[in-house]
Design an enzyme around this catalytic site. Structure first.
Site, PDB file in Angstrom:
ATOM      1  N   CYS A 171       5.331  -1.622 -11.981  1.00 47.21           N
ATOM      2  CA  CYS A 171       5.862  -1.318 -10.656  1.00 47.21           C
ATOM      3  C   CYS A 171       6.948  -2.290 -10.230  1.00 47.21           C
ATOM      4  CB  CYS A 171       4.747  -1.372  -9.613  1.00 47.21           C
ATOM      5  SG  CYS A 171       3.919   0.181  -9.443  1.00 47.21           S
ATOM      6  N   CYS A 174      11.807  -5.734  -5.034  1.00 45.38           N
ATOM      7  CA  CYS A 174      11.840  -4.672  -6.042  1.00 45.38           C
ATOM      8  C   CYS A 174      13.131  -4.750  -6.852  1.00 45.38           C
ATOM      9  CB  CYS A 174      11.742  -3.314  -5.346  1.00 45.38           C
ATOM     10  SG  CYS A 174      11.930  -1.916  -6.462  1.00 45.38           S
ATOM     11  N   CYS A 229      14.463  -2.954  -0.796  1.00 37.19           N
ATOM     12  CA  CYS A 229      13.292  -3.820  -0.631  1.00 37.19           C
ATOM     13  C   CYS A 229      13.510  -5.074  -1.483  1.00 37.19           C
ATOM     14  CB  CYS A 229      12.017  -3.093  -1.050  1.00 37.19           C
ATOM     15  SG  CYS A 229      11.752  -1.555  -0.129  1.00 37.19           S
TER      16      CYS A 229
HETATM   17  N1  SAH Z   1      10.560   4.198  -3.398  1.00 42.70           N
HETATM   18  C1  SAH Z   1       9.153   4.498  -3.623  1.00 42.70           C
HETATM   19  C2  SAH Z   1       8.759   4.330  -5.074  1.00 42.70           C
HETATM   20  C3  SAH Z   1       8.899   2.896  -5.488  1.00 42.70           C
HETATM   21  S1  SAH Z   1       8.003   2.238  -6.844  1.00 42.70           S
HETATM   22  C4  SAH Z   1       8.313   3.586  -2.773  1.00 42.70           C
HETATM   23  O1  SAH Z   1       8.827   2.594  -2.288  1.00 42.70           O
HETATM   24  O2  SAH Z   1       7.144   3.879  -2.578  1.00 42.70           O
HETATM   25  C5  SAH Z   1       6.313   2.300  -6.500  1.00 42.70           C
HETATM   26  C6  SAH Z   1       5.665   1.085  -5.872  1.00 42.70           C
HETATM   27  O3  SAH Z   1       5.969  -0.162  -6.512  1.00 42.70           O
HETATM   28  C7  SAH Z   1       6.064   0.918  -4.427  1.00 42.70           C
HETATM   29  O4  SAH Z   1       4.906   0.720  -3.663  1.00 42.70           O
HETATM   30  C8  SAH Z   1       6.883  -0.342  -4.470  1.00 42.70           C
HETATM   31  O5  SAH Z   1       6.930  -0.988  -3.225  1.00 42.70           O
HETATM   32  C9  SAH Z   1       6.159  -1.138  -5.522  1.00 42.70           C
HETATM   33  N2  SAH Z   1       6.921  -2.279  -6.021  1.00 42.70           N
HETATM   34  C10 SAH Z   1       8.253  -2.433  -6.024  1.00 42.70           C
HETATM   35  N3  SAH Z   1       8.594  -3.626  -6.546  1.00 42.70           N
HETATM   36  C11 SAH Z   1       7.443  -4.230  -6.890  1.00 42.70           C
HETATM   37  C12 SAH Z   1       7.139  -5.482  -7.508  1.00 42.70           C
HETATM   38  N4  SAH Z   1       8.131  -6.320  -7.846  1.00 42.70           N
HETATM   39  N5  SAH Z   1       5.854  -5.775  -7.720  1.00 42.70           N
HETATM   40  C13 SAH Z   1       4.874  -4.901  -7.377  1.00 42.70           C
HETATM   41  N6  SAH Z   1       5.099  -3.729  -6.807  1.00 42.70           N
HETATM   42  C14 SAH Z   1       6.370  -3.380  -6.561  1.00 42.70           C
END
Ligand code: SAH
Length: 381
Positions: free
Chosen positions: A361, A137, A134
């Site tokens: 997150c 992230c 993603c």
């Molecule tokens: N792989 C799992 C867990 C990831 S972390 C998942 O995708 O659900 C948990 C959450 O944080 C997920 O919803 C992810 O999309 C979000 N996240 C990732 N990067 C982020 C960012 N830079 N800012 C805010 N949320 C983010």
């Protein structure tokens, strides 16, 4: 592993050296069998489990109910050090603590402990790195190193539990009440180890930690077959789906696995999950300025969710280094909330605990920190 190419997905973890077998990899029958293999009576499994999970004692020397030679045998065979703290940094007056762990093969993962007035939540990792790619992230940018073992997952929680019990977190001794699989990794891409870890956390003592499954959240990009499988486990954990966009065109770019399982397929699996478990599903939506925060997208999201057993968790984007994206304006955020609320969809905005220590997150990226992580920050006592 190098960085992923745009759109590249890794569903199967590369095979690397497996972590050594640990007590927490085993269920109660497995522990009894392991005792037999070590020439010890089965009831030692009970005693050792009570020490490890109920008393939270990771010092076999203190297990006065177990003879010292048996303690040494068990420690040598079943209690290898899986997680070595590299550094630990805190903020919010010590109420938020992020720990970087080195695994037996040098891979790094992170976990975050967050203490609130009424609960303690641990955010844990299920993989070293992540293969879901993603683009917003931090974890996704370095690719997937490997799956964690059940014990490597459970030990992150137990490390926090021990620290709370020792009174190291301000507010007096406490217990872990909630666990969220929102650290590094895609939990449903490491399905077996994650489900086994949830069982270890929820099984009553002495088999497990005796936590409520309701306090555990498994967050996923939307691996549809695995969501369906999770619904059959008889484990009423909270399912969180990282949606981030209501339309396939945008979601294809934000959550690349969407090209395999589209928005409606993911949501259908989520509704099946609510039907089977009677648990409210959480929809994660990181608000990204001018990308997914338009009122019309809020309307589209409401169309998909209205009338369902669901709750929307809006996450202000935590910008990752080098990213062109930023969090939505306060106004856009308020408007997004209003549209959903007006349509009767439950919605809250996630707090951004740990942001300044890169513990919020999407900020967990220990693999990037590399070896120079050691020595920076302050080690917890
Ligand atoms: N792989 C799992 C867990 C990831 S972390 C998942 O995708 O659900 C948990 C959450 O944080 C997920 O919803 C992810 O999309 C979000 N996240 C990732 N990067 C982020 C960012 N830079 N800012 C805010 N949320 C983010």
């Amino acid at each position: 592993m190098g960085a992923l190419k745009p759109g590249e997905l890794v569903l199967e973890a590369p095979r690397r050296g497996r972590p050594p077998r640990h007590l927490m990899d085993l269920d109660m029958p497995g522990r009894k069998q392991a005792m037999a293999e070590l020439g010890l009576p089965a009831f030692r499994a009970d005693q050792v489990s009570r020490q490890w999970l109920a008393r939270l004692s990771d010092t076999p020397d203190e297990w006065t109910d177990v003879p010292s030679d048996a303690r040494a045998t068990v420690a040598g065979a079943l209690l290898p050090t899986l997680l070595t703290p590299v550094r630990s940094i805190s903020c919010d007056d010590g109420m938020t603590v992020k720990t970087v762990w080195r695994l037996h093969d040098g891979a790094l993962v992170e976990s975050v402990l967050m203490r609130y007035p009424d609960r303690v939540t641990m955010c844990i990792s299920s993989q070293a790195g992540c293969g879901m790619n993603c683009p917003f992230c931090a974890t996704g940018q370095a690719g997937l190193t490997r799956n964690l073992s059940t014990a490597e997952i459970v030990e992150q929680v137990l490390a926090g539990a021990r620290s709370l019990q020792r009174g190291e977190v301000p507010g007096g001794p406490g217990r872990v009440s909630n666990v969220v699989f929102m650290g590094m990794g895609e939990p449903l891409a490491n399905y077996r180890a994650v489900v086994d870890a949830v069982r270890r956390l929820t099984d009553p003592a002495p088999g497990g930690l005796g936590m409520s499954a309701r306090g555990i959240t498994v967050s996923t990009v939307g691996l549809v077959p695995r969501i369906r499988e999770l619904a059959t486990e008889g484990l009423p954990v909270t399912l969180a789906v990282s949606l981030h966009a209501p339309d396939d065109e945008l979601r294809d770019t934000l959550v690349p696995i969407n090209t395999r399982w589209a928005v409606t397929e993911v949501l259908d699996a989520a509704w099946e999950y609510t039907e089977r478990t009677h648990r409210r599903v959480s929809i994660e939506y990181a608000l990204i300025k001018d990308i997914n925060d338009q009122p019309w997208r809020a309307e589209l999201l409401a169309d998909l969710l209205v009338g369902r057993l669901v709750h929307v968790n809006l996450i202000p984007l935590n910008p990752t280094p080098g990213s062109v994206w930023t969090a939505s304006s306060a106004r856009a955020e308020r408007e997004f909330v209003r549209v959903l609320a007006d349509r009767g969809v439950a919605v809250t905005v996630r707090d951004t605990r740990g942001r300044e220590i890169d513990g919020a997150c999407g900020q967990l990226a220990a693999a990037d920190a590399g070896d120079d992580a050691a020595g920076r920050g302050s080690m917890a006592p």
